[in-house]
Design a protein around this motif. Structure first.
Motif, PDB file in Angstrom:
ATOM      1  N   VAL A  88       0.852  -1.186   0.000  1.00 54.12           N
ATOM      2  CA  VAL A  88       0.000   0.000   0.000  1.00 54.12           C
ATOM      3  C   VAL A  88       0.890   1.239   0.000  1.00 54.12           C
ATOM      4  CG1 VAL A  88      -1.853   1.234   1.163  1.00 54.12           C
ATOM      5  CG2 VAL A  88      -1.748  -1.259   1.299  1.00 54.12           C
ATOM      6  N   GLU A  89       0.611   2.159  -0.903  1.00 52.44           N
ATOM      7  CA  GLU A  89       1.409   3.384  -0.990  1.00 52.44           C
ATOM      8  C   GLU A  89       0.481   4.591  -1.078  1.00 52.44           C
ATOM      9  OE1 GLU A  89       5.023   5.420  -3.592  1.00 52.44           O
ATOM     10  OE2 GLU A  89       4.088   3.566  -4.256  1.00 52.44           O
ATOM     11  N   PHE A  90       0.808   5.590  -0.274  1.00 54.05           N
ATOM     12  CA  PHE A  90       0.090   6.870  -0.316  1.00 54.05           C
ATOM     13  C   PHE A  90       0.686   7.661  -1.486  1.00 54.05           C
ATOM     14  CE2 PHE A  90      -1.939  10.082   2.833  1.00 54.05           C
ATOM     15  CZ  PHE A  90      -2.807  10.477   1.828  1.00 54.05           C
ATOM     16  N   GLN A 139      17.636  -5.028  -1.518  1.00 52.24           N
ATOM     17  CA  GLN A 139      18.126  -4.046  -0.562  1.00 52.24           C
ATOM     18  C   GLN A 139      17.564  -2.649  -0.840  1.00 52.24           C
ATOM     19  OE1 GLN A 139      22.397  -4.205  -0.549  1.00 52.24           O
ATOM     20  NE2 GLN A 139      22.465  -6.087   0.658  1.00 52.24           N
ATOM     21  N   LEU A 140      17.301  -2.335  -2.105  1.00 53.89           N
ATOM     22  CA  LEU A 140      16.749  -1.023  -2.453  1.00 53.89           C
ATOM     23  C   LEU A 140      15.229  -0.983  -2.370  1.00 53.89           C
ATOM     24  CD1 LEU A 140      18.963  -0.054  -5.532  1.00 53.89           C
ATOM     25  CD2 LEU A 140      19.059   0.922  -3.234  1.00 53.89           C
ATOM     26  N   GLN A 141      14.596  -2.116  -2.058  1.00 57.37           N
ATOM     27  CA  GLN A 141      13.140  -2.156  -1.983  1.00 57.37           C
ATOM     28  C   GLN A 141      12.648  -1.255  -0.863  1.00 57.37           C
ATOM     29  OE1 GLN A 141      11.050  -3.979  -4.047  1.00 57.37           O
ATOM     30  NE2 GLN A 141       9.412  -2.858  -3.058  1.00 57.37           N
ATOM     31  N   ARG A 142      11.738  -0.320  -1.210  1.00 55.59           N
ATOM     32  CA  ARG A 142      11.182   0.603  -0.224  1.00 55.59           C
ATOM     33  C   ARG A 142       9.980  -0.021   0.475  1.00 55.59           C
ATOM     34  NH1 ARG A 142       9.120   5.254  -3.121  1.00 55.59           N
ATOM     35  NH2 ARG A 142       9.214   3.991  -5.001  1.00 55.59           N
ATOM     36  N   THR A 143       9.830   0.279   1.730  1.00 60.60           N
ATOM     37  CA  THR A 143       8.681  -0.179   2.507  1.00 60.60           C
ATOM     38  C   THR A 143       7.598   0.884   2.599  1.00 60.60           C
ATOM     39  OG1 THR A 143       9.790   0.529   4.541  1.00 60.60           O
ATOM     40  CG2 THR A 143      10.098  -1.768   3.846  1.00 60.60           C
ATOM     41  N   HIS A 144       7.937   2.123   2.526  1.00 61.81           N
ATOM     42  CA  HIS A 144       6.963   3.203   2.486  1.00 61.81           C
ATOM     43  C   HIS A 144       7.589   4.397   1.776  1.00 61.81           C
ATOM     44  CE1 HIS A 144       9.333   4.168   6.111  1.00 61.81           C
ATOM     45  NE2 HIS A 144       9.029   5.420   5.858  1.00 61.81           N
ATOM     46  N   THR A 166      12.023   9.977   5.883  1.00 61.09           N
ATOM     47  CA  THR A 166      11.766   9.043   4.781  1.00 61.09           C
ATOM     48  C   THR A 166      12.918   9.023   3.792  1.00 61.09           C
ATOM     49  OG1 THR A 166       9.388   9.435   4.993  1.00 61.09           O
ATOM     50  CG2 THR A 166      10.160   8.463   2.928  1.00 61.09           C
ATOM     51  N   LEU A 167      13.454  10.206   3.483  1.00 66.15           N
ATOM     52  CA  LEU A 167      14.595  10.273   2.574  1.00 66.15           C
ATOM     53  C   LEU A 167      15.795   9.540   3.150  1.00 66.15           C
ATOM     54  CD1 LEU A 167      15.885  11.427  -0.012  1.00 66.15           C
ATOM     55  CD2 LEU A 167      16.459  13.478   1.301  1.00 66.15           C
ATOM     56  N   ARG A 168      16.003   9.693   4.466  1.00 64.94           N
ATOM     57  CA  ARG A 168      17.155   9.044   5.091  1.00 64.94           C
ATOM     58  C   ARG A 168      16.967   7.530   5.153  1.00 64.94           C
ATOM     59  NH1 ARG A 168      16.843  11.397   9.547  1.00 64.94           N
ATOM     60  NH2 ARG A 168      18.306  13.097   9.143  1.00 64.94           N
ATOM     61  N   GLU A 169      15.776   7.086   5.605  1.00 68.55           N
ATOM     62  CA  GLU A 169      15.586   5.660   5.824  1.00 68.55           C
ATOM     63  C   GLU A 169      15.364   4.892   4.531  1.00 68.55           C
ATOM     64  OE1 GLU A 169      12.325   5.347   8.473  1.00 68.55           O
ATOM     65  OE2 GLU A 169      13.429   6.071  10.239  1.00 68.55           O
ATOM     66  N   LEU A 210       6.128   3.467  -8.547  1.00 70.05           N
ATOM     67  CA  LEU A 210       5.441   3.116  -7.313  1.00 70.05           C
ATOM     68  C   LEU A 210       6.091   1.901  -6.664  1.00 70.05           C
ATOM     69  CD1 LEU A 210       1.686   3.562  -8.254  1.00 70.05           C
ATOM     70  CD2 LEU A 210       3.264   5.216  -7.278  1.00 70.05           C
ATOM     71  N   LEU A 211       5.705   1.679  -5.410  1.00 68.07           N
ATOM     72  CA  LEU A 211       6.226   0.529  -4.685  1.00 68.07           C
ATOM     73  C   LEU A 211       5.727  -0.752  -5.327  1.00 68.07           C
ATOM     74  CD1 LEU A 211       5.741   1.659  -0.985  1.00 68.07           C
ATOM     75  CD2 LEU A 211       7.805   1.774  -2.339  1.00 68.07           C
ATOM     76  N   LYS A 212       6.578  -1.761  -5.270  1.00 68.95           N
ATOM     77  CA  LYS A 212       6.223  -3.073  -5.795  1.00 68.95           C
ATOM     78  C   LYS A 212       6.427  -4.110  -4.696  1.00 68.95           C
ATOM     79  CE  LYS A 212       7.546  -1.860 -10.491  1.00 68.95           C
ATOM     80  NZ  LYS A 212       7.793  -0.468 -10.144  1.00 68.95           N
TER      81      LYS A 212
END
Length: 736
Positions: free
Chosen positions: A460-462, A533-538, A566-569, A505-507
């Motif tokens: 789910v992505e905002f 490793q580059l996969q974003r969680t939010h 968010t940019l950092r994490e 978008l997130l996958k």
């Protein structure tokens, strides 16, 4: 279909098409702020509804970037900044809240709570575009659908309108009304419905009449049907005689799933290909049992339903409180152990046997079907507070329909949730996994794979935030998805048009499938490790607030802090981890390279030694070949001499002797024949000389005949001489 440029319609929000929408928006006052759908697309044309002039505005999306480039280069207003304005012959008097087009782009339906109308689009739409700057105006025919019942009846409210996907003429409309009935109309004959299908709980005629005469709405007596959607079609097998087919074309039924406000789901199957009286009666099934059971039936304020295109069907049920349920429609288990299944905490174990036995082909819904809720999503309403949802009393009172579900035509496993705070994107990997299972044979599907289907995590992505907690409501007024390339176009409450690329978008996270002891373990590739490793969680949604919005300083600081976090994490820290992984991989590759250089030098040295040994072996091989040849010749001579001096004749020699004796006999006969011929020739010559006239000088034969006879005799003489010589040689060999 034409494709958009790589800039994703960068100049659409600054075009005249967008400016005229903003100007018309400023003229409106006192409208209730709620989520609407006032955008639709037909091929590469974007349609928007103008509430003030009650007309359609059309924009060619292929010109959205080209005119922006011209403006950037020339600095003047370019000629490609154009749009088309379609006026209606009978403009709707009701408030339009939803527009959508049919499959072939010939009709656009306009709907609202108080009525439904349709517009017949001109067939030569590309030729109607303005050749110069500014709009081109064209009139189109429009008409109401069942005006007496839908428009003039104050007790009836339109809940949802959709085109029937199985319409042979692309003109059939399916309308859900507040009296819990679904009516199917043909737009070209819309004075009365072709079919009326009541759904929901049954009520007596007396209660229905009292509710109508008392001036109350239908929802005061029982729960309203608020949304519906179509499932995957299947061929009608209920009729085995000729009425099943019309001119050899099979009849396909489309399942229709209807959602009530209390969360109950009803379903039936219908078709508009044949409306004969011999067609089977439509039976409504429901409410469908939902498992695991819940006291509140997964919320009593359902507002939207969506059926994802997969088999078995996956239903998405949205509540006004921000909860979204994903449920799979499967047949009931053969052994009815409802009590045990209700209390089983692991839903994957509950569905394991059903998925292994259920047919993955599109079939009709049975009366004993069950909706298995696999997961429940809780959307965050405020980007500054994840715990803030849609369940506040102020929010529910100000917004009639808090959430609306929109299908993504470019991706079957993705849909969008439109609400007062913006747009969420949801990716359901369960859809793709079920499609993969359907393509496999039943014997190839194991239990572990079935469990992994149920445990797949939804992403789910905002995507877009249109308001903050302290700002006024600004619900989106329409979203459309252009498939090539996948691009989301959102029209906000301020009439700004936001364009978002869906490729970023997130996958779903890439997970290695567990392997059994007999299966071969495959090593994960380095590219897959980097992607994981580059996969974003939010992610941080795109913020687009209405003009003039002033946020408190505390919210600005908090928003900035969250963006930095968010940019950092999600970017910097993960890129640092990837950088360390790349450096480690680089060091290992350097060590391997040095080791390979050492091995290469050893291999070169071994190559030189092997080359010298190969030369020596080649010389020895040539000497051995010459020695073998000389020995072979000596052996042949010895064997020849032994055979020649042998006192006994072999079978071949005996056979040759017989042949020679036969030849000798034939030669003797030929010699006798030659002698007789010569004697006859002499006798003939004497007789000819005696009978010849002394005055005649020419013989009986001509010169040419004599020459041919002489040649034949010469050839025979040569053959006989050759045979005699051969006979003499054979005699000499036998004498030796």
């Amino acid at each position: 279909m034409a494709t958009l440029s790589h800039k994703y319609l960068a100049g659409l929000n600054n075009s005249q098409f967008s400016q005229i929408i903003k100007e018309q928006k400023n003229k409106q006052t006192g409208q209730v702020k709620k989520v609407r759908s006032l955008l639709t697309t037909i091929e590469h044309y974007l349609f928007a509804w103008d509430k003030v002039d009650c007309c359609l505005l059309v924009k060619n999306l292929l010109d959205a970037d080209s005119w922006a480039e011209d403006k950037k280069d020339s600095g003047a207003k370019p000629s490609k900044d154009r749009y088309l304005k379609i006026t209606l012959t009978d403009a709707p008097v009701f408030q339009v809240e939803n527009i959508q087009s049919n499959l072939d782009g010939s009709l656009i339906v306009l709907s609202g709570p108080q009525g439904v109308a349709y517009v017949e689009l001109p067939s030569n739409l590309p030729s109607l575009e303005a050749k110069q700057q500014g709009p081109s105006v064209k009139s189109a025919r429009s008409s109401y659908v069942d005006q007496k019942f839908l428009l003039c009846n104050s007790r009836i409210r339109i809940q949802e309108v959709k085109f029937h996907p199985g319409s042979p003429t692309n003109s059939h409309l399916v309308i859900l009304t507040s009296d819990n009935c679904i009516r199917i109309y043909d737009a070209f004959n819309s004075s009365r419905p072709e079919k009326t299908i009541p759904v929901g709980p049954k009520m007596s005629q007396h209660s229905l009449h009292s509710s109508m005469t008392s001036g109350t709405t239908f929802s005061s007596c029982l729960d309203e049907a608020v949304s519906f959607d179509f499932g995957t079609p299947f061929e009608d097998a209920r009729m085995t005689v000729d009425p099943q087919k019309r001119d050899g074309v099979p009849i396909f039924l489309f399942p229709v799933y209807v959602l009530l406000t209390n969360g109950d789901v009803y379903t039936f199957s219908c078709s508009v290909q044949s409306n004969s009286s011999r067609a089977p009666k439509i039976s409504v099934i429901g409410p469908i049992l939902m498992q695991p059971a819940a006291l509140d039936n997964y919320g009593g304020d359902a507002c939207s339903l969506l059926c994802l295109p997969v088999s078995p069907p996956v239903l998405v049920i949205a509540n006004r409180t921000g909860n979204i349920h994903h449920a799979i429609l499967l047949p009931r288990a053969t052994t009815d152990d409802c009590d045990d299944s209700d209390h089983d905490p692991n839903i994957a174990d509950d569905l394991e046997s059903l998925l292994s036995k259920a047919s993955l082909a599109a079939t009709d819904v049975k009366a004993d079907s069950v909706l298995h809720v696999t997961e429940t999503l809780e959307l965050d309403g405020d980007i500054l507070d994840d715990s803030e949802g849609f369940s506040t009393e102020d929010y529910l009172t100000e917004n009639e329909s808090a959430l609306q579900l929109r299908r993504d035509p470019a991706c079957s496993s993705r849909y969008f949730v439109v609400h007062d705070y913006g747009v969420h994107g949801v990716v359901v990997p369960l859809v793709d996994t079920l499609s993969e299972l359907a393509s496999k044979h039943d014997s190839d599907v194991d239990q572990d794979e079935t469990k992994r289907v149920m445990l797949a995590e939804t992403v789910v992505e905002f995507i877009l935030c249109s308001r903050m907690k302290s700002s006024v409501a600004a619900p989106p007024q329409g979203i459309v998805v252009y498939p090539l390339p996948p691009t989301l176009i959102v029209m906000l409450d301020s009439a700004d048009i936001q364009v978002i690329s869906l490729s970023r978008l997130l996958k779903p996270a890439v997970k290695a499938a567990p392997t059994t002891s007999t299966a071969k373990v495959e090593k994960e590739s380095f590219d897959a490790i980097i992607r994981r490793q580059l996969q974003r969680t939010h992610s941080q949604p795109k913020l687009s607030l209405p003009p003039g919005t002033e946020l408190p300083l505390a919210e600005v600081v908090k928003l900035f802090s969250r963006s930095v976090q968010t940019l950092r994490e999600e970017y910097i820290m993960k890129q640092d981890a990837v950088r360390e992984t790349l450096e480690k991989k680089s060091r290992l590759l350097e060590l391997h390279l040095l080791q390979q250089f050492d091995e290469l030098s050893l291999i070169q040295q071994s190559k030189g030694e092997l080359t010298s040994v190969a030369h020596q072996l080649a010389e020895k091989y040539e000497d051995s070949m010459e020695t073998q040849k000389s020995l072979t010749q000596r052996v042949e001579k010895v064997l020849y001499e032994i055979q020649r001096r042998s006192p006994f004749m072999t079978d071949a020699e005996k056979q040759m002797g017989q042949q020679l004796r036969l030849l000798e006999t034939k030669l003797h006969a030929l010699a006798q024949s030659m002698e007789s011929l010569k004697r006859r020739e002499q006798l003939c010559g004497v007789k000819a000389s005696q009978q010849q006239d002394p005055t005649a000088t020419q013989g009986h034969l001509s010169e040419e005949q004599m020459a041919s006879v002489n040649e034949a005799l010469a050839l025979q003489s040569e053959d006989i001489g050759g045979l005699l010589r051969s006979l003499q040689q054979v005699k000499k060999k036998l004498a030796a």
